[in-house]
Design an enzyme around this catalytic site. Structure first.
Site, PDB file in Angstrom:
ATOM      1  N   SER A   1       1.988   8.435  -1.407  1.00 13.75           N
ATOM      2  CA  SER A   1       2.084   9.823  -1.861  1.00 13.75           C
ATOM      3  C   SER A   1       2.844   9.868  -3.183  1.00 13.75           C
ATOM      4  O   SER A   1       3.853   9.167  -3.355  1.00 13.75           O
ATOM      5  CB  SER A   1       2.794  10.692  -0.821  1.00 13.75           C
ATOM      6  OG  SER A   1       2.774  12.052  -1.216  1.00 13.75           O
ATOM      7  N   GLU A   2       2.345  10.688  -4.083  1.00 12.19           N
ATOM      8  CA  GLU A   2       2.863  10.755  -5.454  1.00 12.19           C
ATOM      9  C   GLU A   2       4.363  11.022  -5.523  1.00 12.19           C
ATOM     10  O   GLU A   2       5.039  10.575  -6.452  1.00 12.19           O
ATOM     11  CB  GLU A   2       2.103  11.865  -6.183  1.00 12.19           C
ATOM     12  CG  GLU A   2       2.544  12.157  -7.584  1.00 12.19           C
ATOM     13  CD  GLU A   2       1.826  13.384  -8.114  1.00 12.19           C
ATOM     14  OE1 GLU A   2       2.496  14.199  -8.764  1.00 12.19           O
ATOM     15  OE2 GLU A   2       0.618  13.536  -7.880  1.00 12.19           O
ATOM     16  N   ASN A   3       4.892  11.757  -4.549  1.00 14.90           N
ATOM     17  CA  ASN A   3       6.316  12.088  -4.587  1.00 14.90           C
ATOM     18  C   ASN A   3       7.213  10.951  -4.109  1.00 14.90           C
ATOM     19  O   ASN A   3       8.433  11.109  -4.048  1.00 14.90           O
ATOM     20  CB  ASN A   3       6.592  13.356  -3.774  1.00 14.90           C
ATOM     21  CG  ASN A   3       6.132  13.248  -2.334  1.00 14.90           C
ATOM     22  OD1 ASN A   3       5.064  12.714  -2.060  1.00 14.90           O
ATOM     23  ND2 ASN A   3       6.910  13.761  -1.407  1.00 14.90           N
TER      24      ASN A   3
END
Length: 214
Positions: A50-52
């Site tokens: 996930s990008e975060n």
């Protein structure tokens, strides 16, 4: 006129998950693609990023088991599989930009027949741009897949000859998974992978408005 039924969002998520190979490192974009996390086939090892800043993301938690300190990039609560970890945003973008992801599954406003992607702005006055990490994923992942409804609410096809919205990336999309069909984007244009039952090739070409090779 053919008689067919569209894939539900859950069915579309399962269709995308079906094509993710064992051992793949995969980013799921905000929106519809996040549902793919709930559909990874049993026994298949897929490492979701996930990008975060999460690696080893699992499916959505059971109702009542949500931990809002553990969310995906869309701020939805997720789970962490054994061996999973979370880390700084900069490290996450290094993974995305560095060619370490096998597949990125993204939503889109438009995809061209040759794989150009427009998914961050419709260009409408007053619209809030939302590019996020889409540009990094589109060019950083080894394959970029799009997951979306084939038509807009107004009935316009999102697969087009040439994008009219601001571009996210050029010739980056390899596959388009929709509620009516799965298409491959090539330099020569669209190639059909599959359609829902009852939808003829001729009817699909009429809906899309472009030639589709079989």
């Amino acid at each position: 006129m053919s008689s067919h039924q569209r894939r539900s969002k859950a069915e579309l998520a399962r269709r995308v998950a079906q094509d993710i190979f064992d051992g793949a490192y995969v980013n799921l974009g905000i929106g519809m693609p996040t549902q793919v996390a709930n559909c990874i086939p049993a026994g298949r090892e897929v490492v979701l990023q996930s990008e975060n800043g999460i690696l080893g993301m699992g499916p959505a938690p059971a109702e009542g088991q949500e931990d809002y300190d553990l969310t995906n990039a869309g701020k939805q609560p997720v789970t962490l599989l054994p061996g999973g970890c979370y880390f700084h945003h900069a490290d996450s973008f290094a993974m995305m930009r560095g060619g370490h992801l096998d597949v990125a599954v993204l939503g889109a406003f438009q995809v061209s027949a040759t794989g150009d992607l427009a998914n961050w702005s419709t260009g409408e006055a007053g619209a809030i741009p939302a590019v996020g990490g889409a540009m990094d994923l589109a060019v950083g992942a080894r394959q970029t897949w799009v997951m979306m409804d084939l038509l807009t609410r107004a009935g316009e096809c999102k697969v087009v000859r040439a994008c009219t919205y601001p571009l996210t990336g050029l010739a980056c999309v390899t596959r388009v998974y929709t509620d009516l069909c799965t298409l491959e984007c090539t330099r020569e244009g669209l190639r059909l992978i599959d359609t829902v039952d009852g939808l003829t090739h001729a009817e699909l070409e009429r809906i899309v408005g472009l030639p589709i090779r079989r």
